[in-house]
Motif scaffolding. Structure first.
Motif: not given
Length: 66
Positions: A55-61, A1-9
């Motif tokens: 889970l909450f559809g958030i991304s800081t990337c 399973m590929d995990m796309p990044s969702n945590v920004g710098s």
């Protein structure tokens, strides 16, 4: 399973610093064993993936890192 990044710098730096601080304080016996929860911050910062964000559809990337 590929995990796309969702945590920004900036988010990543904060997670790693806070996680390392908590684990360090726990190892030193200053804050007790609950400080080992910092491992979660370290892991999510290092892997640039947070399951709760997904889970909450958030991304800081930025879109370039997704």
């Amino acid at each position: 399973m590929d995990m796309p990044s969702n945590v920004g710098s900036a988010d990543r730096v904060i997670r790693i610093a806070a996680g390392a601080a908590l684990v360090g304080l726990a190892l030193a016996g200053i804050i007790g064993p609950w400080g080992y929860i910092g491992v979660v911050g370290l892991a999510t910062g290092l892997f640039r993936f947070c399951p709760a964000y997904r889970l909450f559809g958030i991304s800081t990337c930025s879109s370039a890192h997704r």
